[in-house]
Enzyme design. Structure first.
Site, PDB file in Angstrom:
ATOM      1  N   CYS A  27      -9.683  31.022   5.184  1.00 16.81           N
ATOM      2  CA  CYS A  27      -8.552  30.761   4.311  1.00 16.81           C
ATOM      3  C   CYS A  27      -8.543  29.286   3.943  1.00 16.81           C
ATOM      4  O   CYS A  27      -9.218  28.471   4.560  1.00 16.81           O
ATOM      5  CB  CYS A  27      -7.246  31.118   5.013  1.00 16.81           C
ATOM      6  SG  CYS A  27      -7.198  32.799   5.673  1.00 16.81           S
ATOM      7  N   ARG A  50     -14.130  28.919  -0.609  1.00 14.96           N
ATOM      8  CA  ARG A  50     -14.063  29.398   0.767  1.00 14.96           C
ATOM      9  C   ARG A  50     -13.923  30.918   0.835  1.00 14.96           C
ATOM     10  O   ARG A  50     -14.095  31.513   1.898  1.00 14.96           O
ATOM     11  CB  ARG A  50     -12.895  28.733   1.501  1.00 14.96           C
ATOM     12  CG  ARG A  50     -13.076  27.235   1.670  1.00 14.96           C
ATOM     13  CD  ARG A  50     -11.814  26.587   2.227  1.00 14.96           C
ATOM     14  NE  ARG A  50     -11.569  26.948   3.601  1.00 14.96           N
ATOM     15  CZ  ARG A  50     -11.974  26.243   4.660  1.00 14.96           C
ATOM     16  NH1 ARG A  50     -12.672  25.144   4.483  1.00 14.96           N
ATOM     17  NH2 ARG A  50     -11.665  26.635   5.883  1.00 14.96           N
ATOM     18  N   TRP A  80      -8.006  35.067   3.058  1.00 21.93           N
ATOM     19  CA  TRP A  80      -9.103  36.025   3.200  1.00 21.93           C
ATOM     20  C   TRP A  80      -8.651  37.005   4.282  1.00 21.93           C
ATOM     21  O   TRP A  80      -8.446  36.629   5.433  1.00 21.93           O
ATOM     22  CB  TRP A  80     -10.386  35.307   3.597  1.00 21.93           C
ATOM     23  CG  TRP A  80     -11.618  36.165   3.582  1.00 21.93           C
ATOM     24  CD1 TRP A  80     -12.454  36.397   2.534  1.00 21.93           C
ATOM     25  CD2 TRP A  80     -12.186  36.875   4.690  1.00 21.93           C
ATOM     26  NE1 TRP A  80     -13.495  37.208   2.913  1.00 21.93           N
ATOM     27  CE2 TRP A  80     -13.352  37.519   4.234  1.00 21.93           C
ATOM     28  CE3 TRP A  80     -11.812  37.033   6.045  1.00 21.93           C
ATOM     29  CZ2 TRP A  80     -14.148  38.300   5.065  1.00 21.93           C
ATOM     30  CZ3 TRP A  80     -12.600  37.818   6.857  1.00 21.93           C
ATOM     31  CH2 TRP A  80     -13.757  38.442   6.367  1.00 21.93           C
ATOM     32  N   ASN A  95      -4.426  29.377   9.023  1.00 22.16           N
ATOM     33  CA  ASN A  95      -5.826  29.773   8.992  1.00 22.16           C
ATOM     34  C   ASN A  95      -6.258  30.020  10.428  1.00 22.16           C
ATOM     35  O   ASN A  95      -6.023  29.184  11.304  1.00 22.16           O
ATOM     36  CB  ASN A  95      -6.682  28.665   8.366  1.00 22.16           C
ATOM     37  CG  ASN A  95      -8.133  29.082   8.209  1.00 22.16           C
ATOM     38  OD1 ASN A  95      -8.485  30.245   8.371  1.00 22.16           O
ATOM     39  ND2 ASN A  95      -8.987  28.122   7.890  1.00 22.16           N
ATOM     40  N   GLY A  96      -6.894  31.162  10.691  1.00 24.88           N
ATOM     41  CA  GLY A  96      -7.335  31.502  12.040  1.00 24.88           C
ATOM     42  C   GLY A  96      -6.946  32.924  12.384  1.00 24.88           C
ATOM     43  O   GLY A  96      -6.496  33.698  11.533  1.00 24.88           O
ATOM     44  N   GLU A 133     -34.319  35.189   3.447  1.00 22.88           N
ATOM     45  CA  GLU A 133     -33.337  34.426   2.677  1.00 22.88           C
ATOM     46  C   GLU A 133     -33.226  34.936   1.245  1.00 22.88           C
ATOM     47  O   GLU A 133     -32.125  35.045   0.692  1.00 22.88           O
ATOM     48  CB  GLU A 133     -33.717  32.942   2.692  1.00 22.88           C
ATOM     49  CG  GLU A 133     -32.826  32.033   1.867  1.00 22.88           C
ATOM     50  CD  GLU A 133     -31.384  31.994   2.322  1.00 22.88           C
ATOM     51  OE1 GLU A 133     -30.554  31.431   1.581  1.00 22.88           O
ATOM     52  OE2 GLU A 133     -31.058  32.528   3.406  1.00 22.88           O
ATOM     53  N   LYS A 193     -29.773  36.431  -0.472  1.00 26.54           N
ATOM     54  CA  LYS A 193     -29.175  35.912  -1.700  1.00 26.54           C
ATOM     55  C   LYS A 193     -28.898  37.042  -2.684  1.00 26.54           C
ATOM     56  O   LYS A 193     -27.850  37.086  -3.325  1.00 26.54           O
ATOM     57  CB  LYS A 193     -30.106  34.875  -2.355  1.00 26.54           C
ATOM     58  CG  LYS A 193     -30.172  33.561  -1.620  1.00 26.54           C
ATOM     59  CD  LYS A 193     -28.935  32.727  -1.813  1.00 26.54           C
ATOM     60  CE  LYS A 193     -28.144  32.388  -0.613  1.00 26.54           C
ATOM     61  NZ  LYS A 193     -28.417  32.560   0.706  1.00 26.54           N
ATOM     62  N   GLU A 238     -25.937  39.102  -1.462  1.00 23.99           N
ATOM     63  CA  GLU A 238     -24.661  38.386  -1.489  1.00 23.99           C
ATOM     64  C   GLU A 238     -24.018  38.380  -2.866  1.00 23.99           C
ATOM     65  O   GLU A 238     -22.803  38.585  -2.982  1.00 23.99           O
ATOM     66  CB  GLU A 238     -24.866  36.930  -1.048  1.00 23.99           C
ATOM     67  CG  GLU A 238     -25.055  36.753   0.443  1.00 23.99           C
ATOM     68  CD  GLU A 238     -25.271  35.300   0.808  1.00 23.99           C
ATOM     69  OE1 GLU A 238     -24.692  34.854   1.809  1.00 23.99           O
ATOM     70  OE2 GLU A 238     -26.018  34.595   0.090  1.00 23.99           O
ATOM     71  N   HIS A 286     -45.408  49.906   9.052  1.00 24.32           N
ATOM     72  CA  HIS A 286     -44.722  50.437  10.226  1.00 24.32           C
ATOM     73  C   HIS A 286     -43.333  50.972   9.887  1.00 24.32           C
ATOM     74  O   HIS A 286     -42.411  50.865  10.688  1.00 24.32           O
ATOM     75  CB  HIS A 286     -44.642  49.356  11.305  1.00 24.32           C
ATOM     76  CG  HIS A 286     -45.981  48.847  11.733  1.00 24.32           C
ATOM     77  ND1 HIS A 286     -46.809  49.551  12.579  1.00 24.32           N
ATOM     78  CD2 HIS A 286     -46.661  47.728  11.388  1.00 24.32           C
ATOM     79  CE1 HIS A 286     -47.929  48.870  12.764  1.00 24.32           C
ATOM     80  NE2 HIS A 286     -47.871  47.758  12.044  1.00 24.32           N
ATOM     81  N   LYS A 311     -16.957  31.222   2.266  1.00 26.95           N
ATOM     82  CA  LYS A 311     -17.923  30.149   2.457  1.00 26.95           C
ATOM     83  C   LYS A 311     -17.947  29.683   3.907  1.00 26.95           C
ATOM     84  O   LYS A 311     -19.005  29.538   4.500  1.00 26.95           O
ATOM     85  CB  LYS A 311     -17.583  28.985   1.531  1.00 26.95           C
ATOM     86  CG  LYS A 311     -18.569  27.818   1.590  1.00 26.95           C
ATOM     87  CD  LYS A 311     -19.945  28.231   1.073  1.00 26.95           C
ATOM     88  CE  LYS A 311     -20.909  27.079   1.015  1.00 26.95           C
ATOM     89  NZ  LYS A 311     -22.253  27.493   0.599  1.00 26.95           N
TER      90      LYS A 311
END
Length: 617
Positions: free
Chosen positions: A2, A27, A73, A99-100, A490, A494, A497, A513, A612
């Site tokens: 948040c 964020r 969030w 926030n938390g 990576e 991306k 996301e 495999h 973020k």
């Protein structure tokens, strides 16, 4: 995750709150709200969706010089107006943003309901608001100490919380007065002249102040337009370290780019120069780090290194594992931070633990470092944000100096992390077996890297053509070997996301495999295969995919003339030594993800469900 902003002074609070929340959009959030003290009341406005929805709801913002803002969030309860912050405690006596995560909120909530408090949300944060109101109800006024009642009520409330919190609190009957408190969730104070600011990170303060204070865990700040003071939970008033803050508001603007992500992709040459500035020593053919806080004897005694992180930082740790083991000959283990904190593995003496994080606030990485530190091991941080929680909690570390990274999907932080890890590999190698000649050659390779990235960025137009061809794919495979296996991971992350396409990264040889069963005409495979020791092996793996009708995209060296005979599409990148190839080969993968996401109409900088800074477990 948040975002919190707060203002107390003489100017219009709402203007700063809205602008500050816009700067915190990166964020990640699903709702937003502001509270402004107006005359004898506090006007609270909340809205689901983007900041613009809140602005539209506000219309003409309320006039007042004290206020709070928040982007949420969702953790407890869905994204609804009732669950959005700010939250109100008591009969409107208290308004706060949080926030938390409060782990014991249900027990506290049940006790408050028994006392007659009514709840209007499903959040844990509303519990704190009512707790503070209850504290006020039970705390007498001290005539010669006008602030003490409010401070005592907040201290009483937070003493009952189990979990993490960053709080900013205002009171209906105490205009011009704000309290902030922190445990496990970052808060920074902006020190102005006749005005003070609170924020989750420093980005909203750029252009507003040139002095900041980072609150530490268990600290509580009292702010008015006339000044501020900081108290420790147990030891009372503490002296704070006011630090210079030099961020330019231009660093958090898009500067003509369509998205922050694209801007940050193109900032990578300068980010790499900043990461290396002052850290390469030609005279001794080594790297120089001023913040490790370990003696040369302690560093030479290191027998094992653990690299830990989450998401993109975990991928850079995998690159670092290859680099350090090859160049320094020190055994390296890479751990998911979320698993390391609970796994309790045996860790030998003379083990050095690096936590890798862009924000410096990643909850799992912070907890993993604290756990290993508790057991007597030395901990170091590789992070981007100065003064962050992980930077403060570690024994020492290395800053990236990459500048603010606003886009949720990390780009320049990844390449900067890999660059710092390469310098650490050089540093440890020169302390052991590495020759002066080899060290000098590595320095030359590193110095050429920013120009190499500038050259790599010229593939942008070609990448966009490839993106147009494959934008409708439902699944994509990314394949590489050795240093380029983490690059494959990576690249897949991306794409997932920001375009919401399912993608997976594998070591190329692992195709046989199991994953090769996924190959069909609608599933492109991206091979990261610049020239190197395993080039011929990866070429054989590519042939296996082609034999089964799968489309193939190759990320290949610029002088590779044969690859076009096999691959359906080829994106050329400049030559680089193998240990630096991940930094170069990731550039077209970042651009590919970006262009596909734009073509699919996705919100590139604020992808769904993501944040973020992941400050909760």
């Amino acid at each position: 995750m948040c975002g919190i902003v707060g203002y107390v002074g003489s100017d219009d609070a709402a203007e700063f709150l809205i602008e500050g929340l816009r700067r915190l959009e990166y964020r990640g959030y699903d709702s937003a709200g502001v509270a402004v003290v107006c005359d004898d009341d506090i006007a609270v406005t909340r809205s689901v969706g983007r900041i613009q929805s809140l602005v539209d709801r506000l219309g003409t913002p309320p006039a007042g010089s004290l206020g709070l803002g928040h982007t949420r969030w969702a953790t407890h309860g869905p994204a609804t107006e009732e669950n959005a912050h700010p939250h109100v405690g008591g009969d409107g006596d208290v308004v706060l943003v949080h926030n938390g995560v409060i782990e014991n909120y249900q027990i506290l909530k049940d006790g408050l309901i028994e006392k007659g408090y009514e709840f209007h949300s499903a959040t844990d944060s509303e519990v704190i608001a009512h707790l503070v109101a209850e504290g006020l109800r039970n705390t007498p006024v001290v005539e010669d100490q006008p602030h003490s009642r409010y401070v005592t009520a907040v201290q009483w409330a937070i003493a009952q919380l189990r979990g993490t919190y960053g709080l900013a609190i205002i009171f209906r009957d105490k205009p011009g007065f704000m309290i902030a408190a922190r445990f496990g969730s970052p808060l920074v104070i902006g020190v102005g002249r006749g005005e003070y600011f609170i924020a989750s990170d420093a980005s909203p303060l750029a252009g507003r102040t040139d002095r900041i204070v980072y609150l530490a865990d268990h600290q509580l700040a009292v702010l008015t337009a006339d000044g501020f003071s900081v108290l420790h939970r147990d030891s009372g008033k503490v002296r704070v370290n006011i630090q210079p803050f030099e961020a330019d508001s231009g660093e958090v603007s898009m500067n003509g780019y369509e998205h922050y992500m694209l801007k940050e992709i193109y900032e990578q040459p300068d980010a790499l120069r900043n990461a290396m500035r002052g850290r390469l020593n030609d005279q001794d053919a080594t790297a120089v780090f001023g913040g490790l806080n370990l003696t040369p004897q302690q560093l030479r005694s290191v027998e094992r290194i653990i690299l830990t992180g989450c998401g993109t930082s975990w991928h850079s740790a995998l690159v670092g594992e290859y680099m350090i083991e090859e160049l320094s000959r020190i055994p390296v283990t890479v751990e998911y931070a979320s698993e390391l904190r609970y796994r309790n593995p045996p860790i030998e003496n003379n083990t050095l633990v690096f936590g890798i994080t862009q924000s410096g606030e990643t909850a799992d990485t912070l907890a993993a470092l604290n756990e290993t530190k508790r057991k007597g091991h030395r901990t170091l941080a590789i992070c981007n944000v100065v003064g962050s929680s992980i930077a403060q909690a570690s024994d020492g570390g290395v800053y990236l100096h990459a500048g603010p990274e606003i886009g949720v999907a990390s780009t320049k932080a990844f390449t900067s992390q890999c660059c710092v890890l390469a310098m650490l590999a050089l540093y440890f190698g020169r302390m052991r077996h590495m020759s002066f000649e080899t060290g000098g050659r590595i320095i030359e390779d590193l110095r050429r890297l920013p120009a190499t990235i500038e050259q790599a960025l010229t593939c942008d137009a070609e990448v966009r053509k490839v993106a147009e061809k494959y934008q409708s794919a439902s699944n994509v495979l990314y394949l590489g070997r050795r240093y380029n296996f983490p690059t494959a991971l990576e690249g897949a992350l991306k794409l997932k996301e920001i375009s919401y396409i399912h993608a997976e990264g594998y070591p190329a040889a692992e195709m046989k495999h199991g994953p090769i069963a996924l190959v069909d005409a609608d599933t492109p495979s991206i091979f990261i295969m610049p020239r190197g020791t395993t080039y011929d092996k990866v070429l054989s793996n590519m042939e296996e995919v082609k034999a089964r009708g799968g489309p193939v995209i190759a990320i290949a060296s610029s002088d590779d003339t044969e690859i076009r005979k096999i691959a359906d599409d080829v994106i050329m990148i400049p030559e680089a030594p193998e240990f630096l190839q991940p930094i170069v080969s990731v550039i077209p993968l970042q651009l590919l993800s970006y262009h596909i996401a734009v073509l699919r109409g996705c919100d590139v900088d604020k992808p769904r469900n993501l944040a973020k800074s992941v400050t909760v477990e």
